[in-house]
Design an enzyme around this catalytic site. Sequence first.
Site, PDB file in Angstrom:
ATOM      1  N   ASP A  18       0.866  -1.162   0.000  1.00 33.85           N
ATOM      2  CA  ASP A  18       0.000   0.000   0.000  1.00 33.85           C
ATOM      3  C   ASP A  18       0.918   1.231   0.000  1.00 33.85           C
ATOM      4  OD1 ASP A  18      -2.387   1.631   0.489  1.00 33.85           O
ATOM      5  OD2 ASP A  18      -1.579   1.857   2.507  1.00 33.85           O
ATOM      6  N   ASP A  20      -0.139   5.196   0.982  1.00 38.83           N
ATOM      7  CA  ASP A  20      -0.379   6.152   2.067  1.00 38.83           C
ATOM      8  C   ASP A  20      -0.499   5.436   3.406  1.00 38.83           C
ATOM      9  OD1 ASP A  20      -0.917   8.886   0.663  1.00 38.83           O
ATOM     10  OD2 ASP A  20      -2.026   7.415  -0.498  1.00 38.83           O
TER      11      ASP A  20
END
Length: 220
Positions: A18, A20
């Site tokens: 991922d 953020d």
Amino acid sequence: MVGLGRLTDEVFEAVLFDMDGTLIDSTPAVLRAWTTWMEEFGLSRDQLGRHHGRPSAEVVRALLPPDQHVTATARINSLELDDVHDIVVLPGAVDALADLRDARSAIATSCNGPLAQARIAAAGLVPPSVLITVDDVARGKPAPDPFLEAARRLGVDPQRCLVVEDAPKGLEAAHAAGCFTLAVVTTTARTDLDADAVVGDLSEVAFVPVEDGIRVRLRA
């Protein structure tokens, strides 16, 4: 520091990150953009909180009536793209990507393409060659599509991939894709992270390319 459980016994074909909250800290910028957006559309922070990790368009659809979807989605996209100030790389992220420079890895994010590129540039992060955004899939997280697409582009089996996430919705997507999971405690309480292993951040682990794939180890 805790152990990595069954992850230490596995050899992975790829690592899927991922972005953020996992590789970069965009929290101040995100909060500024969404606070402005919520005020403009008469919403509260409590209404927004449970949607962490989902694409912005899906959050809009969950919170507002259909006649506002187009306008509200365009507005949050504009606010986020205009604010990429004080975005920084999280501890261990540079080393993690460097560990995997000659191995298979990808980023799978809930951002749209322009926002992902803007935040990567603002943080000074050198990303892997495969970057999957919400623009590349029919459904964003918590659907498995981003991780399945990342695995497809890398030419690997999703069930032999390790997903690194910070958000419950992202972990839900990883589980649905059949991936192994490693969570970092950067935005969410440890007790709310359902993963094969949980660490504080990426500085606690090393990714080790081996002849038949990638292993993950605690850093000494």
